[in-house]
Design a protein around this motif. Sequence first.
Motif, PDB file in Angstrom:
ATOM      1  N   ILE A 180       1.093  -0.947  -0.471  1.00 46.46           N
ATOM      2  CA  ILE A 180      -0.478  -0.551   0.277  1.00 46.46           C
ATOM      3  C   ILE A 180       0.793   1.415   0.051  1.00 46.46           C
ATOM      4  O   ILE A 180       0.523   2.409  -0.633  1.00 46.46           O
ATOM      5  N   LYS A 181       2.113   1.495   0.722  1.00 45.81           N
ATOM      6  CA  LYS A 181       3.109   2.369   0.834  1.00 45.81           C
ATOM      7  C   LYS A 181       3.570   2.592  -0.042  1.00 45.81           C
ATOM      8  O   LYS A 181       3.848   3.607  -0.833  1.00 45.81           O
ATOM      9  N   GLN A 182       3.859   1.229  -1.158  1.00 46.56           N
ATOM     10  CA  GLN A 182       4.483   1.961  -2.855  1.00 46.56           C
ATOM     11  C   GLN A 182       3.333   2.529  -3.048  1.00 46.56           C
ATOM     12  O   GLN A 182       3.709   2.734  -3.857  1.00 46.56           O
ATOM     13  N   GLN A 183       1.997   1.345  -3.405  1.00 50.30           N
ATOM     14  CA  GLN A 183       0.819   2.493  -4.163  1.00 50.30           C
ATOM     15  C   GLN A 183       0.779   3.514  -4.008  1.00 50.30           C
ATOM     16  O   GLN A 183       0.060   4.712  -4.649  1.00 50.30           O
ATOM     17  N   LEU A 184       1.299   3.992  -2.859  1.00 46.91           N
ATOM     18  CA  LEU A 184       0.950   5.377  -2.166  1.00 46.91           C
ATOM     19  C   LEU A 184       1.691   6.442  -2.925  1.00 46.91           C
ATOM     20  O   LEU A 184       0.988   7.931  -3.446  1.00 46.91           O
ATOM     21  N   THR A 185       2.831   5.919  -3.112  1.00 47.89           N
ATOM     22  CA  THR A 185       4.029   6.558  -3.769  1.00 47.89           C
ATOM     23  C   THR A 185       3.645   7.297  -5.366  1.00 47.89           C
ATOM     24  O   THR A 185       4.103   8.106  -5.730  1.00 47.89           O
ATOM     25  N   GLU A 186       2.751   6.581  -6.012  1.00 53.02           N
ATOM     26  CA  GLU A 186       2.709   6.209  -7.349  1.00 53.02           C
ATOM     27  C   GLU A 186       1.509   8.305  -7.727  1.00 53.02           C
ATOM     28  O   GLU A 186       1.902   8.613  -8.371  1.00 53.02           O
ATOM     29  N   HIS A 187       1.098   8.680  -6.134  1.00 54.83           N
ATOM     30  CA  HIS A 187       0.624   8.939  -5.970  1.00 54.83           C
ATOM     31  C   HIS A 187       0.856  10.263  -5.642  1.00 54.83           C
ATOM     32  O   HIS A 187       0.869  11.771  -4.428  1.00 54.83           O
ATOM     33  N   ASP A 188       1.940  10.499  -5.149  1.00 57.10           N
ATOM     34  CA  ASP A 188       2.950  11.540  -4.148  1.00 57.10           C
ATOM     35  C   ASP A 188       2.091  11.391  -2.879  1.00 57.10           C
ATOM     36  O   ASP A 188       2.815  12.655  -1.885  1.00 57.10           O
ATOM     37  N   LEU A 189       2.373  10.275  -2.304  1.00 60.27           N
ATOM     38  CA  LEU A 189       1.834  10.604  -0.641  1.00 60.27           C
ATOM     39  C   LEU A 189       3.321   9.333  -0.637  1.00 60.27           C
ATOM     40  O   LEU A 189       2.709   7.993  -0.624  1.00 60.27           O
ATOM     41  N   VAL A 190       4.580   9.939  -0.223  1.00 60.00           N
ATOM     42  CA  VAL A 190       5.119   9.678   0.567  1.00 60.00           C
ATOM     43  C   VAL A 190       5.142   9.344   1.953  1.00 60.00           C
ATOM     44  O   VAL A 190       5.210  10.225   2.305  1.00 60.00           O
ATOM     45  N   SER A 191       5.344   8.088   2.874  1.00 63.37           N
ATOM     46  CA  SER A 191       4.963   7.962   3.944  1.00 63.37           C
ATOM     47  C   SER A 191       6.407   9.260   5.239  1.00 63.37           C
ATOM     48  O   SER A 191       7.508   8.926   4.215  1.00 63.37           O
ATOM     49  N   GLU A 192       6.731   8.692   6.300  1.00 62.58           N
ATOM     50  CA  GLU A 192       7.562   9.894   6.680  1.00 62.58           C
ATOM     51  C   GLU A 192       8.699   8.604   7.200  1.00 62.58           C
ATOM     52  O   GLU A 192      10.265   8.305   7.116  1.00 62.58           O
ATOM     53  N   GLU A 193       8.036   6.756   7.223  1.00 61.66           N
ATOM     54  CA  GLU A 193       9.239   6.066   7.433  1.00 61.66           C
ATOM     55  C   GLU A 193      10.221   5.847   5.867  1.00 61.66           C
ATOM     56  O   GLU A 193      11.045   5.438   6.218  1.00 61.66           O
ATOM     57  N   TRP A 194       9.736   6.591   5.534  1.00 68.00           N
ATOM     58  CA  TRP A 194      10.542   6.362   3.397  1.00 68.00           C
ATOM     59  C   TRP A 194      11.117   7.533   3.228  1.00 68.00           C
ATOM     60  O   TRP A 194      11.244   8.026   2.240  1.00 68.00           O
ATOM     61  N   GLY A 195      11.007   8.487   4.481  1.00 64.45           N
ATOM     62  CA  GLY A 195      11.366   9.589   4.144  1.00 64.45           C
ATOM     63  C   GLY A 195      10.979  11.484   3.663  1.00 64.45           C
ATOM     64  O   GLY A 195      11.367  11.849   2.822  1.00 64.45           O
ATOM     65  N   GLY A 196       9.269  10.880   3.385  1.00 62.89           N
ATOM     66  CA  GLY A 196       8.331  11.691   3.179  1.00 62.89           C
ATOM     67  C   GLY A 196       7.625  12.580   3.348  1.00 62.89           C
ATOM     68  O   GLY A 196       7.798  12.542   5.124  1.00 62.89           O
ATOM     69  N   GLU A 197       6.487  13.168   3.664  1.00 64.01           N
ATOM     70  CA  GLU A 197       5.476  14.025   5.072  1.00 64.01           C
ATOM     71  C   GLU A 197       4.445  13.159   5.249  1.00 64.01           C
ATOM     72  O   GLU A 197       3.567  14.717   5.805  1.00 64.01           O
ATOM     73  N   THR A 198       4.381  12.170   4.301  1.00 66.00           N
ATOM     74  CA  THR A 198       2.791  12.215   4.362  1.00 66.00           C
ATOM     75  C   THR A 198       2.932  10.990   5.932  1.00 66.00           C
ATOM     76  O   THR A 198       3.722   9.923   6.021  1.00 66.00           O
ATOM     77  N   ILE A 199       1.731  11.530   6.854  1.00 65.47           N
ATOM     78  CA  ILE A 199       1.000  10.543   7.920  1.00 65.47           C
ATOM     79  C   ILE A 199       0.868   9.436   7.831  1.00 65.47           C
ATOM     80  O   ILE A 199      -0.202   9.442   7.116  1.00 65.47           O
ATOM     81  N   VAL A 200       0.918   8.161   8.032  1.00 67.23           N
ATOM     82  CA  VAL A 200       1.002   6.706   7.625  1.00 67.23           C
ATOM     83  C   VAL A 200       0.379   6.019   8.501  1.00 67.23           C
ATOM     84  O   VAL A 200       1.694   5.589   9.413  1.00 67.23           O
TER      85      VAL A 200
END
Length: 788
Positions: free
Chosen positions: A411-431
């Motif tokens: 699911i986290k991988q699919q979210l990156t396709e829509h510019d939703l990168v989780s904080e665990e992966w260095g992004g700013e989206t809270i998952v």
Amino acid sequence: MSTMFKYRVHEVAKDFKIPTKKITEILTQYATTPKNHMHILSVRELDIIFEYLSINNQVESIEEVFIVAQSPAASAKADDGSPSGKPSDAAAKDEKSNEQTGASPAVPAATDVVRKPQKKVDKPFMPHKAPQKRVVDTSGATINMSKYDERLDNLVPERAERMSRGKEKIVRKARTPQQTIAHGAKKRQEERDRMHRLQLEVAKKAPLKVMIPDEITVGELASRMKKTGAEVVRQLVKMGVMASVSDIIDHDTAALVAIELGCKVEVEVVVTIEERLIDDSKDTDEELIARAPVVVVMGHVDHGKTSLLDRIRKESVVAGEAGGITQHIGAYQTFIHGNPITFLDTPGHEAFTAMRARGASITDIAILIVAADDGIMPQTVESINHARAANIPIIVAINKIDVAGANPDKIKQQLTEHDLVSEEWGGETIVCEISAKAGTGIEHLLEMINLTAEMAELRANPNRLARGTVIEARIDKGRGPLMTVLVQNGTLKQGDTIIAGTAVGNVRVMMTDSGERIESAGPSVPVEISGMSEVPDAGDMFNVVTDERMARELANQRKSEKRGMYSSSVKVSLEDLFTRIQQGELKDLNIIVKADVQGSAEAIKASLEKITNEEVRVRVIHSGVGAINESDIMLASTSGAIIVGFNVRPDNAANDSAMRNNVDMRMYRVIYDCINEIELAMKGMLSPKFHEVVYGHAEVRELYKSSAIGTICGCYVQSGKILRNASVRVVRDGIVIHEGEIASLRRFKDDVREVATNYECGIALERFDDVKLGDVIECFAMEEIPHD
């Protein structure tokens, strides 16, 4: 030198017997250039001339030359006219007077001497300095004026007599005080009249200022311009606008008319009822206080939105309270660690896309529910887009992590396709990984909600009239119209007058999601309200107002505007069908089928429903037999449908209604053409080359038989015009029975090229005589559409 005795250049030259040119050269060299031979010489200039001639021996013998200086005695002598060298009586009297008064006699000037010949002396010529002026006091002298008057009368007796007669004529009688006052009043009145005439002339020359609002009737415009309605209508016709005195024209058209008629246009700032009624002032920083966040739960159907809300509800309420969420109000407020949070639940089915969009636009935080075993679905993507359009932060909740086949990393991988990168992966989206059913991870999710709300610094002003958004609205059999509202600013109180869209009412009862009655609701509080006059639309803004009468007037105005907006809204047409499909605006293509017989209608319906593709589904929402009527147009307008007609035509009312509501109608005589055109439109390959233009309609009222021509139709032109070279079709009861050409078009015995509205004519059709009384002959042409 006396003004009475003048010594000129030519006189000096004559006295000394030398050329005038010589005198002029002397003066030019040692004084100033004389103007001409009549130039009057001053005392200084005479001294220079005499001294130059004496020094240079220009003359052998200079006789006695007397130059009369400027003195009272000389003036008197010249005035008296006595011969030179002899004192006059006036001069003698002046000398005697001086002796008596003790005044000294006048000192002769430097030039009042007898000049004698001198011997030649070789020395340079030095111009003589001008003597100083002497002032002679004659204030004590007495002048015999009677002598001068007598002399003047003797010289010009006739002129004096004429002057005396003229003086007698000029003498006027003195005015009395009353006459003087009357004369002054008359003068003032004449001055006032003159100024009034000047003001009128200026006013006529100055252009008339006309205040024109956004819309104005032709009659009102004529009144403001001090013109007649006929003048304004005539000017509109010149501009190509056909309007009557009661019609409404826009500001630009009215401004052009006013300018053409010599007026100066100014924009009229109209204060609307809404501006007077609704307080839209901005709050100051001192008035704002912290408010609770509004959280919307979004996601695909069956991904666990309602289960998450149930779990949050059960964990936040005190023990002993009646269980279950009052789901029907769609919103509730709960407390998490003492902090209030308002939750909105949006349906996940695709039919509720519009409501989900409204839910995202009024909230502060979006929770995106994604099932760990299902992944991101189309409605999940729509929810992401709605949240981004509302510019609100997104918290992703991966639900169902405890079920078999759950894969949160996928699911986290699919979210990156829509510019939703989780904080665990260095992004700013809270998952957050949760299980709504087991309660796993719910506490962490609520902490993230509180943290995001603190970062947003949400504030509102509770000390003002309330305003907010209608979340849901319905009719209850026992309580009447009910609506669930979310207060966004201010405080809503029981008894307040409220306007929401086109609905007006008073807050009779306010209830929370748990069924508790309250008397006031502050910012971010959802409540259910009863007491409205009608059911408003979900998503309408509501405002508390102080004037109920004005609020009802505003509601009526909004109703009329809504009808106009609805009629002018852009509907689906085959030309823009593919574009709207590509943009994702169209999921269902609604079609209304009308045919001449039931078999054709069923065949067309079955054929159209087979051309459904992956992007759009064709739905025939209505099919029938007969002419296209106004009810078909209204159905197409409300559902955004295209009307397909097979061997039928719309009646006049339906045609006018279709134009007002922008409904696309397509008429066919071959089923294959209908199916092929819609298929091409759905594929984006439709490029129509011709467009049908209807010129007019004529009703058959008489029939005449002719052995040479055939059947002649006596017709009355109902609308538009009938053209000789255009195509025609014969319509009977809305069914097309013939298409062809006009063989003959006449007015009485004359062949004509066209016949206008409200005129009678005779029409003969080529190779068709089966015409009956009441048939309608429609005149049309196929015009080529120019390529862009």
